[in-house]
Design a protein around this motif. Structure first.
Motif, PDB file in Angstrom:
ATOM      1  N   ARG A  10       3.965   5.179   4.336  1.00 23.65           N
ATOM      2  CA  ARG A  10       5.135   5.080   3.873  1.00 23.65           C
ATOM      3  C   ARG A  10       5.191   3.804   2.919  1.00 23.65           C
ATOM      4  NH1 ARG A  10       9.222   9.056   7.327  1.00 23.65           N
ATOM      5  NH2 ARG A  10       7.915  10.592   6.773  1.00 23.65           N
ATOM      6  N   ALA A  11       4.713   2.821   3.495  1.00 24.28           N
ATOM      7  CA  ALA A  11       4.892   1.531   3.197  1.00 24.28           C
ATOM      8  C   ALA A  11       3.999   1.442   1.849  1.00 24.28           C
ATOM      9  CB  ALA A  11       4.384   0.293   4.109  1.00 24.28           C
ATOM     10  N   VAL A  12       2.618   1.757   2.000  1.00 24.50           N
ATOM     11  CA  VAL A  12       1.663   1.728   0.736  1.00 24.50           C
ATOM     12  C   VAL A  12       2.424   2.635  -0.375  1.00 24.50           C
ATOM     13  CG1 VAL A  12      -0.533   2.138   0.146  1.00 24.50           C
ATOM     14  CG2 VAL A  12      -0.169   1.003   2.261  1.00 24.50           C
ATOM     15  N   LEU A  13       2.888   3.731  -0.080  1.00 23.83           N
ATOM     16  CA  LEU A  13       3.159   4.879  -1.214  1.00 23.83           C
ATOM     17  C   LEU A  13       4.698   4.033  -1.810  1.00 23.83           C
ATOM     18  CD1 LEU A  13       2.892   8.437   0.472  1.00 23.83           C
ATOM     19  CD2 LEU A  13       1.303   7.157  -1.497  1.00 23.83           C
ATOM     20  N   ALA A  14       5.287   3.551  -0.965  1.00 21.07           N
ATOM     21  CA  ALA A  14       6.654   2.654  -1.512  1.00 21.07           C
ATOM     22  C   ALA A  14       6.200   1.713  -2.419  1.00 21.07           C
ATOM     23  CB  ALA A  14       7.260   2.088  -0.611  1.00 21.07           C
ATOM     24  N   GLY A  15       5.148   1.070  -2.092  1.00 19.77           N
ATOM     25  CA  GLY A  15       4.521   0.156  -3.019  1.00 19.77           C
ATOM     26  C   GLY A  15       3.954   0.528  -4.500  1.00 19.77           C
ATOM     27  N   ILE A  16       3.782   1.971  -4.453  1.00 19.71           N
ATOM     28  CA  ILE A  16       3.167   2.268  -5.842  1.00 19.71           C
ATOM     29  C   ILE A  16       4.576   3.365  -6.437  1.00 19.71           C
ATOM     30  CG2 ILE A  16       0.847   2.235  -5.235  1.00 19.71           C
ATOM     31  CD1 ILE A  16       0.915   5.299  -5.191  1.00 19.71           C
TER      32      ILE A  16
END
Length: 152
Positions: A31-37
């Motif tokens: 979720r953190a990585v997807l939020a970053g994109i």
């Protein structure tokens, strides 16, 4: 890697804690990585469901497949679908069928590449044989406790 306990002590560790801790770590990272994109995990699932459908699915068709993920902390899949429409990634026709736009296809490809990188990160130094054994053991725990789980 250094483990928390020796093998004898690990054999007595609670599966509930360790399966939760693994799930929490994996989901938090995704979720953190997807939020970053610029997206959420449910939005990524929605884009993927629509893209994989042989015919444009309805909103109910998408939420029906993904409703089992509600236990993963997803409260409102309709709201997430609305967000994909609002972002211009998905269109919805008068009959409620959903399709990816050109921008949605491009963004889904970016999400898929990101997810592939995350898969590699999670599976680093874990041979497929160990991974399969882990999943089989977890599925036996689910079965032995009368639980039900399914993932497509």
């Amino acid at each position: 890697m250094e483990y928390s306990h020796n093998d004898a002590a690990l054999a007595r560790q609670p599966i509930g804690y360790w399966s939760w801790a693994a799930s929490d770590a994996v989901v938090t990272r995704i979720r953190a990585v997807l939020a970053g994109i610029g997206t959420t995990q449910p939005q990524a699932w929605i884009l993927d469901r629509i893209a994989q459908a042989e015919v444009p699915p309805t909103r109910d068709g998408v939420t029906g497949v993904l409703s089992g993920y509600a236990a993963a902390g997803i409260d409102d899949l309709d709201e997430e679908i609305d967000a994909t429409v609002g972002r211009g990634w998905v269109t919805q026709d008068a009959d409620g069928h959903l399709e990816l736009t050109a921008g949605g296809k491009d963004f889904r490809a970016r999400v898929a590449a990101t997810q592939a990188e995350l898969w590699q990160e999670r599976h680093r130094d874990i041979p497929d044989e160990e991974y399969v054994i882990t999943l089989k053991v977890l599925q036996r725990f689910i079965h032995n406790t009368g639980g039900h789980a399914w993932h497509h």
